[in-house]
Write an enzyme that holds these catalytic residues in place. Structure first.
Site, PDB file in Angstrom:
ATOM      1  N   HIS A  40      -3.689  15.983 -14.279  1.00  0.00           N
ATOM      2  CA  HIS A  40      -3.460  15.822 -12.844  1.00  0.00           C
ATOM      3  C   HIS A  40      -2.973  17.145 -12.286  1.00  0.00           C
ATOM      4  CE1 HIS A  40      -2.434  13.949  -9.050  1.00  0.00           C
ATOM      5  NE2 HIS A  40      -1.325  14.678  -9.072  1.00  0.00           N
ATOM      6  N   ASP A  95       1.697   1.591  -4.337  1.00  0.00           N
ATOM      7  CA  ASP A  95       1.762   3.015  -3.976  1.00  0.00           C
ATOM      8  C   ASP A  95       0.926   3.286  -2.737  1.00  0.00           C
ATOM      9  OD1 ASP A  95       2.227   5.914  -4.340  1.00  0.00           O
ATOM     10  OD2 ASP A  95       0.063   5.895  -4.625  1.00  0.00           O
ATOM     11  N   ARG A 115       5.137   6.404   3.957  1.00  0.00           N
ATOM     12  CA  ARG A 115       5.820   7.709   3.833  1.00  0.00           C
ATOM     13  C   ARG A 115       5.172   8.751   4.740  1.00  0.00           C
ATOM     14  NH1 ARG A 115       4.909   8.917  -2.032  1.00  0.00           N
ATOM     15  NH2 ARG A 115       5.838  10.906  -1.551  1.00  0.00           N
ATOM     16  N   SER A 169       4.838   8.166  -7.307  1.00  0.00           N
ATOM     17  CA  SER A 169       3.521   7.894  -6.744  1.00  0.00           C
ATOM     18  C   SER A 169       2.420   8.425  -7.674  1.00  0.00           C
ATOM     19  CB  SER A 169       3.460   8.562  -5.363  1.00  0.00           C
ATOM     20  OG  SER A 169       2.164   8.667  -4.896  1.00  0.00           O
ATOM     21  N   LYS A 219      -0.094   5.907 -10.603  1.00  0.00           N
ATOM     22  CA  LYS A 219      -1.567   5.882 -10.595  1.00  0.00           C
ATOM     23  C   LYS A 219      -2.120   6.390 -11.928  1.00  0.00           C
ATOM     24  CE  LYS A 219      -1.301   8.012  -6.705  1.00  0.00           C
ATOM     25  NZ  LYS A 219      -1.250   8.609  -5.414  1.00  0.00           N
TER      26      LYS A 219
HETATM   27  N1  URA Z   1       0.164  12.922  -4.317  1.00  0.00           N
HETATM   28  C1  URA Z   1       0.393  11.623  -4.597  1.00  0.00           C
HETATM   29  O1  URA Z   1      -0.408  10.959  -5.246  1.00  0.00           O
HETATM   30  N2  URA Z   1       1.530  11.069  -4.131  1.00  0.00           N
HETATM   31  C2  URA Z   1       2.438  11.753  -3.416  1.00  0.00           C
HETATM   32  O2  URA Z   1       3.441  11.188  -3.050  1.00  0.00           O
HETATM   33  C3  URA Z   1       2.183  13.096  -3.134  1.00  0.00           C
HETATM   34  C4  URA Z   1       1.032  13.675  -3.615  1.00  0.00           C
END
Ligand code: URA
Length: 448
Positions: free
Chosen positions: A87, A166, A173, A188, A192
């Site tokens: 990631h 999320d 947010r 977050s 995922k």
């Molecule tokens: N990327 C994400 O997946 N979540 C966040 O909160 C910020 C960047």
């Protein structure tokens, strides 16, 4: 035993006063919010309290667990081997996923990759993949598993089943000025990634003008939090802090980046892109237990490019996911943008600085990115830099070539490029591309 329930106001007050919440409190709150039992105004207030007072590592892990279990955790046990993903916190010209995913898969490590779209100055892997005619990133979970099993690789977008809490929290947010909180970002991202069914994870946490986290210290803090959560879930996680003071490679824009990635897989990639690609790929191969060390993984990664196996894997996955392999084999056959124009340097000297954020925004103006989530992107738009930091340039020499179908944006884009690139008489010090490695033992200086 019925789950204990709580008073939302008490939980908000507790976080507002800087106290620590228990797993049961956090999990109840996230579940109640996802089930529409807690309204947005209370959740907004709670998020702001988290933003202002922070969450400790345990609380961040509880939050991650609650968001993760708001959806399904994909079972990938029918594919053999340890599944490893990467990631990136996002950058300008960051096409590394397109290069390292086929490298790692061709070295025998399954890569289940769920990516996102670009927003604002940073691009997204899904938009890049979709610039290949016919390539589909929208597949259901059964097909996701099937492609992974067959190809050792799958490159898709997020489905509704992955961490739905999320999705709702992120949207909230976004409109309550609470995105930039390290534990909320970490929860977050990790909810995922963990839902994908991975066994281990490599993180590319960027700092600098083109990164989500501009300051090195914030990027380091985010990397430590992400690694801490990964380890808490029993997944070996290694992060690197990498420089985003200038775009990665030369190409910025969806198809232009795919084209540069194909050059990389053909062994003709820019040095900065290949150094970070091989490091991240080598680490993935090591975590997938196909190499005894990261160094050995890096060697395997280099060989996979040299002997063509990574490129072959790339062609296979493009074909598997419905993409046109002719443009991969012959990128020159891809239709170009209507307008292609050079930007000339207004002075001689050395390129000393680049405002990567501003350059990312130029690519958006040219049509390559989105200002709002619902905008469409133009696969052919973007620009190709001719110079990077440290290069010498003469007045009147080309500094970048713009590609666009929005002729009316040309003047703004040219001005944007000239203003984003600083040229001075003195040669700058070379940038450190990778500064640190973060793992379960802490943060370590990276010296290659
Ligand atoms: N990327 C994400 O997946 N979540 C966040 O909160 C910020 C960047």
């Amino acid at each position: 035993m019925p789950e204990q329930s709580y008073n939302v106001v008490t939980l908000i007050r507790k976080k507002r006063d800087g106290k620590t919440l228990s797993e049961s409190e956090i999990s109840w709150l996230i579940r109640a919010y996802t089930d529409d039992k807690v309204p947005d105004y209370q959740m907004s207030s709670f998020l702001m309290a988290c933003y202002l007072n922070g969450l400790n590592t345990e609380e961040a892990a509880y939050l991650t667990r609650s968001m993760l279990h708001s959806g399904i955790v994909v079972d990938l046990s029918d594919t053999e081997g340890l599944k490893v993903d990467k990631h990136s916190t996002g950058g300008v010209g960051d096409k590394l996923s397109l290069i390292l995913a086929p490298i790692v898969a061709s070295c025998g490590v399954p890569v289940p990759m769920i990516s996102g779209r670009g927003l604002g100055h940073t691009g997204g892997t899904l938009d890049k993949l979709e610039s290949i005619p016919g390539f589909t990133v929208d597949v259901d979970l059964e097909r996701y598993k099937e492609i992974l099993k067959k190809q050792n690789l799958v490159l898709v977008g997020q489905t509704e089943e992955i961490a739905p809490a999320d999705k709702r929290l992120y949207a909230l947010r976004d409109v309550t000025a609470t995105v930039e909180s390290i534990p909320l970002i970490a929860g977050s991202i990790m909810s995922k990634k963990l839902a994908e069914g991975i066994d281990a994870l490599v993180l590319d946490v960027k700092f600098g003008s083109g990164a989500f986290m501009k300051k090195h210290e914030d990027a380091a803090e985010l990397a430590k939090t992400l690694v801490g959560i990964g380890e808490e879930f029993g997944k070996q996680t290694i992060a690197y802090l990498t420089n985003m003071e200038q775009p990665l490679g030369y190409a910025v824009g969806n198809w232009l980046e795919v084209k540069e990635s194909i050059e990389c897989l053909n062994g003709e990639g820019p040095e900065d892109v290949m150094e970070i690609t091989h490091l991240l790929a080598g680490t993935m191969i090591y975590l997938g237990k196909r190499a005894d060390s990261v160094e050995e993984g890096i060697k395997m990664s280099r060989i996979a490019v040299e002997d063509g196996s990574a490129l072959n894997k790339w062609i296979d996955i493009v074909e598997e996911q419905g993409g046109d392999i002719n443009v991969v084999k012959d990128p020159a056959s891809y239709p170009e943008a209507d307008v292609i124009e050079d930007v000339k340097s207004e002075r001689s000297g050395y390129v000393t600085e680049m405002d990567a954020f501003a350059l990312g925004m130029v690519s958006v103006e040219l049509g390559a990115g989105r200002k709002a989530k619902e905008d469409n992107v133009d696969p052919r738009a973007g620009f190709v830099l001719k110079k990077k930091i440290g290069d010498k340039i003469e007045k009147g020499e080309t500094i970048a070539t713009l590609h666009t179908n929005k002729k009316e944006m040309l003047d703004t884009a040219k001005k944007g490029i000239v203003e984003a690139i600083t040229i001075r008489d003195i040669e700058p010090k070379p940038l450190r591309r990778i500064t640190h490695r973060v793992d379960m033992d802490g943060i370590h200086d990276y010296d290659g």
